[in-house]
Design a protein around this motif. Structure first.
Motif, PDB file in Angstrom:
ATOM      1  N   THR A 567       0.837  -1.202   0.000  1.00  0.00           N
ATOM      2  CA  THR A 567       0.000   0.000   0.000  1.00  0.00           C
ATOM      3  C   THR A 567       0.872   1.251   0.000  1.00  0.00           C
ATOM      4  O   THR A 567       0.554   2.253  -0.643  1.00  0.00           O
ATOM      5  CB  THR A 567      -0.925  -0.013   1.228  1.00  0.00           C
ATOM      6  OG1 THR A 567      -1.696  -1.197   1.170  1.00  0.00           O
ATOM      7  CG2 THR A 567      -1.824   1.188   1.253  1.00  0.00           C
ATOM      8  N   GLN A 608      -7.328   0.187  -0.459  1.00  0.00           N
ATOM      9  CA  GLN A 608      -7.691  -0.983   0.322  1.00  0.00           C
ATOM     10  C   GLN A 608      -8.814  -0.660   1.302  1.00  0.00           C
ATOM     11  O   GLN A 608      -9.762  -1.403   1.426  1.00  0.00           O
ATOM     12  CB  GLN A 608      -6.436  -1.407   1.093  1.00  0.00           C
ATOM     13  CG  GLN A 608      -6.472  -2.766   1.646  1.00  0.00           C
ATOM     14  CD  GLN A 608      -5.084  -3.119   2.177  1.00  0.00           C
ATOM     15  OE1 GLN A 608      -4.227  -2.257   2.338  1.00  0.00           O
ATOM     16  NE2 GLN A 608      -4.869  -4.379   2.426  1.00  0.00           N
ATOM     17  N   ASP A 688      -5.486  -1.570  -5.221  1.00  0.00           N
ATOM     18  CA  ASP A 688      -4.889  -2.116  -4.007  1.00  0.00           C
ATOM     19  C   ASP A 688      -5.905  -3.034  -3.345  1.00  0.00           C
ATOM     20  O   ASP A 688      -6.799  -2.589  -2.649  1.00  0.00           O
ATOM     21  CB  ASP A 688      -4.495  -0.958  -3.074  1.00  0.00           C
ATOM     22  CG  ASP A 688      -3.740  -1.451  -1.850  1.00  0.00           C
ATOM     23  OD1 ASP A 688      -3.549  -2.674  -1.728  1.00  0.00           O
ATOM     24  OD2 ASP A 688      -3.345  -0.612  -1.027  1.00  0.00           O
TER      25      ASP A 688
HETATM   26 MG   LIG Z   1      -2.073  -2.760   2.004  1.00  0.00          MG
END
Ligand SMILES: [Mg+2]
Ligand SMILES: Nc1ncnc2c1ncn2[C@@H]1O[C@H](COP(=O)(O)OP(=O)(O)OP(=O)(O)O)[C@@H](O)[C@H]1O
Lengths: 790, 173
Positions: A567, A608, A688
């Motif tokens: 990330t 995410q 992501d």
């Molecule tokens: Mg992540």
């Protein structure tokens, strides 16, 4: 800094990685020349973790640790701080050849510089944790210098204490800004600036307030003095007395009415401008918050930002709507009353005034006493409050663990504490205030006694009416004095709030656009990461010399353990944070040189953790492109496989989501957020874990539609499930911020390394639940393989 | 399942509790702590407290320099006095915190608390933002965490001078 600002003084700021001249001189006195010095750093502890000023530096022969004392002399106001006095007590030197490498180790509250010598760790000096950034840089500079002959670190300028951060002018050592730029000083002035646009109304309000005070001061003249001297004194015929009484009553009523009218006009006017001023202030905060970088929001010291902003705005509001009018009216009243009192009898006034400071003092002391108790009550209350909100947010978990009774117990305990603190405060107030009243009574008694004597002697035109109205005035002083004794507290609370508000308004975003930033109208979408290094906290590297390349139009898959830094890489590409070393380039241009708006417009980040705003689903999908037509919205929703589930909702695209709205499932939210990115039509798409919460079939469908859309688009996909990445042209396996493997799917399988291991694990998992031929599930189709070979 | 993917097994889930029988400490030439665990020698081990505030001598995690866990000591008191001293020395190095001996003044301004304290004979100034969030209570005292992440300890708040106590008390709870 403004353009054309006079050059900073002293003209050149010191280079932080060099030694200051006074240290060099002290070293030379000890016979050590700092001529060949490469890199230096200040350290505040010695090797047994006692505070000690020391300087670490190295040249091509050795590493030196010089410890001693540095005394800074406090400069006079506005003067250049004089040079610190330095005495060097000890110099430790280690030949460069003996040191393999240096590391700055992080402990709980300190850190330690450790050198490795023939595979053995040897401790050098301690330092306090706040210095770990500097020491870590020092260690890296040394290691790199030893290896390559370059420190690889761009010299930094010292803008620390002693010089203003805005203009470089000298300032007291404990301040960051010179007097001109010191925000603390200017808080009142800056707040008043918000009122500047309404100056006419404010002048009228002020005039009304003074009139209000004057009316109040005049009342006892009629209601008491006239009453006694002209009506009740007797001596005049009854008829005349009644007439005088009538006039008196009418004028008192008239005055009251006048006062009420003035108050109404005044409140009406301030009610119409205060909300406007608050609006200005809130808009300023909000605008500043938009400008700030992500780092500001996640930094630990910020606290609860939202709570703070609303509370601070309220504090300012109440001070200006309640506090300031009372301050002005009470101030004018005190002046008016004193004038009247002195014209009535200067002797009695002096007697009364001698005793008032005592009254004032008791009020201030009482306030001191109560402040602690008030604070305690406040802390207890907010603890109970946060328990309640914690409970409401966590209801599901509480129920799932059947913890209702325990939670009730907690709340009871906190409430008990609140109640006890409140009772204690109440009791204390109930005892102190009557005592204060006795003081006032004493004061009036003294005045009455002296005045009585004066009336009896008919000294200085003193009549019963004058004396009685005088007493009324003395009593009237009590309230404004009481108010004045705590207005300063109120102001300090308001200026606290204002200061925090300005702190946000003044905060510099970490990420700023360069003045000569390049615009990018049509980008190809090539992403190139070069020796990237990044850390959220000093000496805790998250990304470590990472290089990656995604040619325009390709798909790059990234896999890696949780916490590996995936990330973080996505955030760095979108420039939500700035890299520490190395670079991220788009079409060969460093992202730091690009216009932020252009960069972000071209990068679509499906992150995410998904956040949907309060509003309809359609509004959320339209977020990046508010003028998108309904056709576009539906097309995007279809591409994200969201259309079907949206249509099943009773309100369709008008379903309200976000806090307080319809709850969507994890996968549904992900699909809305993908649609939101699709409509933006970015050249570079970063996914992501964008499909992690969905079933494999939905994921496949989204991939298929994305595949159509992503033609000519660069896609960076981050996933744990390898099947998600089956279409990737290249794959990178990341661990601890480093690339461990890189290549095409086939290459990585052949490599039989980390990727192969992951592949095996996931394949085995399927096998155990009875899905036989796993090769087909994961391996790319034949056709795609051919595409790779092209 | 094949061996290749067997990273988690009942074996790895079991915590290795170490005591005087299977674990021995020694000081390395340079003052770091080394250890011999179940017959295997480690030149340098790192000790970490699981409950640093309330139980500093219990549940000590031993890891090697690569941060791989070697085991947990449930209670350090089972070790011989010499061994315990080695453990305590290493822990006190790692968890070293300057101890505040006197609080000369605290100024609160704009939500920042400016401390002027004595640490032994050393005069120290530091700033704490948001005091109730940056204080960690333990036993009779607490740690203060300043804006740079440095900690300062008051081991026993009752033992500090009354004047120092008066300076800080209004801001506590
Ligand atoms: Mg992540
Ligand atoms: N704002 C932050 N401040 C401090 N540390 C952070 C921050 N965000 C992430 N980290 C740390 O950085 C490391 C990398 O985090 P990152 O989110 O990039 O991992 P990831 O590879 O995306 O993991 P996952 O697969 O679980 O999403 C982690 O150790 C994490 O604790």
């Amino acid at each position: 800094m403004k353009k054309g600002f006079p050059p900073p003084f002293p003209p050149e700021r010191e280079n932080k990685n060099k030694l200051p001249p006074w240290v060099i001189r002290a070293l030379e006195e000890k016979g050590l020349s700092a001529e060949g010095l490469v890199f230096a750093c200040f350290c505040d502890m010695d090797n047994v973790a006692l505070y000690k000023d020391s300087w670490l530096f190295f040249d091509n022969k050795g590493l030196y640790i010089a410890s001693g004392t540095q005394e800074t002399v406090k400069p006079k106001r506005g003067h250049v701080p004089p040079e610190p006095k330095v005495t060097i007590e000890k110099i430790q030197s280690i030949p460069v050849g003996d040191i393999d490498s240096l590391t700055a180790e992080r402990y709980t509250s300190t850190g330690r510089l450790v050198m490795s010598e023939n595979g053995e760790d040897v401790p050098l000096t301690y330092f306090s944790l706040g210095k770990i950034g500097d020491l870590d840089e020092f260690a890296r500079a040394f290691n790199s210098y030893k290896e390559t002959g370059e420190t690889g670190i761009t010299p930094r300028m010292d803008d620390g204490p002693g010089k203003c951060k805005k203009c470089g002018a000298p300032c007291p050592p404990d301040k960051d800004f010179c007097r001109e730029h010191d925000k603390n000083k200017g808080t009142a002035v800056r707040l008043l600036k918000f009122f500047g646009t309404h100056s006419i109304q404010i002048a009228i309000i002020l005039a009304l307030m003074v009139m209000n005070a004057a009316a109040q001061v005049f009342v006892p003249q009629l209601s008491t003095r006239s009453l006694y001297d002209n009506v009740l004194s007797g001596g005049s015929p009854l008829e005349q007395s009644i007439k005088a009484l009538g006039v008196l009553v009418l004028s008192v009523v008239g005055l009251r009415v006048l006062k009420t009218v003035i108050t109404i006009i005044q409140d009406y006017m301030s009610a119409s401008i205060m909300p406007r001023i608050m609006y200005d202030i809130k808009v300023r905060i909000f605008e500043a918050m938009q400008r700030l970088s992500v780092g500001f929001y996640s930094s630990k010291q910020t606290g609860s930002l939202m709570d703070r902003v609303t509370r601070d705005a309220n504090n300012i509001y109440w001070f200006f709507t309640d506090g300031v009018p009372r301050l002005i009216i009470d101030g004018a009243m005190i002046i008016g009353i004193l004038i009247v009192m002195f014209t009535m009898s200067w002797k009695l006034s002096l007697i009364a005034l001698i005793t008032t400071p005592i009254l004032f003092l008791t009020l201030v002391l009482g306030d001191r006493l109560f402040r602690r108790m008030h604070h305690r009550v406040w802390v207890m209350r907010s603890r109970a409050r946060s328990l309640v909100s914690d409970n409401i947010n966590g209801q599901r978990v509480i129920k799932a663990f059947a913890k209702e009774n325990d939670e009730y117990g907690h709340f009871e305990k906190e409430s008990d504490a609140v109640r006890d603190a409140e009772v204690r405060l109440g009791v204390a107030e109930a005892t102190l205030f009557p005592i204060l009243d006795i003081f006032v009574l004493l004061l009036t008694t003294v005045v009455l006694a002296f005045g009585g004597v004066m009336v009896a002697k008919s000294e200085g035109n003193m009549t019963t009416g004058t004396l009685l109205s005088f007493i009324v005035y003395v009593n009237m002083l009590k309230e404004p004095f009481g108010f004045l004794s705590w207005i300063s507290n109120w102001w300090s609370r308001c200026s606290d709030s204002a200061q925090r508000v300005f702190e946000i308004a003044d905060a510099m975003p970490d990420i700023t656009e360069k003045e000569d930033a390049v615009g990018l109208e049509n980008i190809r979408g090539e992403v190139e990461i070069n020796e990237l290094e990044f850390e959220y906290e000093p000496a805790r590297p998250v990304i470590n010399k990472l290089s990656l390349h995604a040619p325009a139009g390709t798909m790059l898959g990234i896999v890696g353990k949780t916490g590996a830094g995936k990330t973080t890489i996505a955030n760095l590409i979108a420039r939500l944070y700035d890299a520490k070393e190395g670079s991220v380039k788009i079409d060969g241009i460093d992202v730091r040189d690009l216009k932020l708006a252009d960069l972000r417009r071209n990068i679509g980040l499906v992150s995410q953790d998904i956040y949907l705003f309060i509003g309809s689903i359609a509004d959320n999908i339209r977020y990046a492109k508010p003028d998108a037509t309904m056709d576009e919205v539906i097309a995007a929703a279809k591409a994200a496989c969201a259309h079907d589930f949206i249509m099943k909702l009773p309100d369709g695209y008008e379903t309200r989501v976000g806090a307080g709205g319809q709850s969507l499932s994890g996968g549904e939210k992900q699909r809305v957020s993908i649609a939101r990115t699709i409509i933006q039509n970015p050249k570079i798409l970063i996914l992501d874990e964008a499909t992690a919460a969905m079933d494999t079939e939905t994921e496949r469908n989204i991939q298929a539609s994305l595949g159509l859309l992503t033609q000519g688009r660069t896609t960076i996909a981050i996933a744990h499930r390898l099947s998600t990445l089956r279409d990737s042209d290249y794959l990178a396996v990341i661990d601890e911020g480093k690339i461990v493997e890189y290549g095409t799917y086939q290459e990585l399988i052949k490599l039989k390394g980390e990727f192969y291991r992951l592949y095996k694990i996931q394949a085995e998992a399927l096998k155990t639940i009875g899905i036989g031929d796993t090769e087909g599930v994961f391996a790319p189709d034949e056709t795609e393989e051919e595409k790779h070979d092209d | 399942m094949t061996d290749a993917i067997q990273t988690i097994s009942p074996e790895t889930l079991k915590t290795e509790y170490l005591s005087a029988e299977n674990c021995e400490f020694f000081a390395s030439a340079h003052g770091f702590l080394g250890s011999k665990i179940k017959g295997k020698e480690y030149k340098r081990v790192i000790l970490t407290r699981a409950l640093p505030l309330t139980e500093p001598d219990k549940y000590i995690c031993i890891t090697d320099v690569e941060k791989t866990e070697l085991g947990i000591i449930e209670d350090t008191s089972v070790f011989s006095p010499e061994q315990k001293k080695l453990i305590d020395d290493e822990l006190s190095r790692r968890y070293f915190c300057p101890v505040i001996t006197e609080i000369k003044s605290i100024k609160e301004k704009f939500g920042n608390f400016y401390f002027d304290v004595m640490i032994g004979d050393f005069k120290k100034n530091f700033t704490v933002k948001n005091l109730n969030k940056n204080i960690r209570y333990h036993g009779e005292g607490f740690d203060l965490i300043d804006v740079d992440g440095n900690r300062y300890r008051i081991p026993d708040f009752k033992a500090i001078s009354p004047k120092s106590r008066r300076n800080l008390e209004p801001y506590l709870y």
